[in-house]
Design an enzyme around this catalytic site. Sequence first.
Site, PDB file in Angstrom:
ATOM      1  CE  LYS A  49      19.449 101.227  78.583  1.00  0.00           C
ATOM      2  NZ  LYS A  49      18.205 101.178  79.516  1.00  0.00           N
ATOM      3  CD  GLN A  93      16.460 103.448  81.501  1.00  0.00           C
ATOM      4  OE1 GLN A  93      17.011 103.340  80.530  1.00  0.00           O
ATOM      5  NE2 GLN A  93      17.012 102.894  82.738  1.00  0.00           N
ATOM      6  CG  ASP A 116      13.631  96.405  77.726  1.00  0.00           C
ATOM      7  OD1 ASP A 116      14.756  96.048  77.860  1.00  0.00           O
ATOM      8  OD2 ASP A 116      13.382  97.612  78.237  1.00  0.00           O
TER       9      ASP A 116
END
Length: 280
Positions: A49, A93, A116
Amino acid sequence: MTVILDGRLLADKITQNLKEKTSSLKIKPKLAVIIAGDNPASLIYVKNKQKRAEEIGFESLVLPMPQDVSEENLLENIYILNEMKEVNAILVQLPLPNHINKFNVIEAIAPEKDVDCFSSRNAGKMLCGYQPYVLPCTPKGIIRLLDNYNIELEGRNVLVIGRSNIVGKPLSVMLQARNATVTAAHSKTRNLKDIALNSDIIISAAGCANLVTADFVREGAVIVDVGINRVNGKLTGDVDFSNVYPKASYITPVPGGVGPMTIAMLMENTFELYQIQNQN
Ligand code: NAD
């Protein structure tokens, strides 16, 4: 003839487009990633990422924390990132170490930086059909991939296998918003094969290798494989690809299908949050 749904190709186009848009910006979008512990898969995901963000021209900030980090310390760092004007997007994460309550952590992220769409405020908006700041990366990437190949969703029978907050649940909601007829299956579903055989589109996000075999798939079905499994050191999805492939009209490969789309959507969401925060 079966068509491969090429997530890598589409993801490259999306990131190239973001790169062009970013090059003209004086202040660059900034993505902050918190990773706690040393889960090998998570370390690779975060590295990928960060690499992709930097290729596009974004700023990135990775905050590694030890496995035994306290929840209090983790939350403190999120509060600091929430206050940093130059940070547009925050990602924690998952999975987190067991002693940390992941719901407390997710809820601590400022909704306008929740890249997210995991927090209850953003996910709730999506559920109610209101526009959250951004849509969740993996479901958004799957739908974008299907749209890219003009695969009709309206009125189709879509089976989503898996009901996690990250993939299955939001995906089911988003597909309903597109007028698909959705069946949400999970580990306690009794007649998965019968449901699968009645489905135009099967999306498997179970994390279970060889769950979707050829006898589950009717001729011409569309198959999307979200699963990431390691079998004898080899990366594989949930679908028995070689045997399902001849029956499918469209199918995603693993790797090269949903995975690259998830990262591309993370980048797109970072850019969208930057735009929202810099509207005036
Ligand atoms: P999860 O473990 O939180 O959820 C798995 C879901 O699958 C559960 O709802 C469970 O009930 C269901 N399930 C498990 N076994 C089943 C079975 N035999 N039959 C029917 N349902 C079953 O996982 P998650 O976070 O949603 O991720 C699912 C998979 O997708 C994992 O392999 C994960 O690595 C992968 N993943 C991939 C991407 C990507 O970008 N490609 C992104 C997120 C997750």
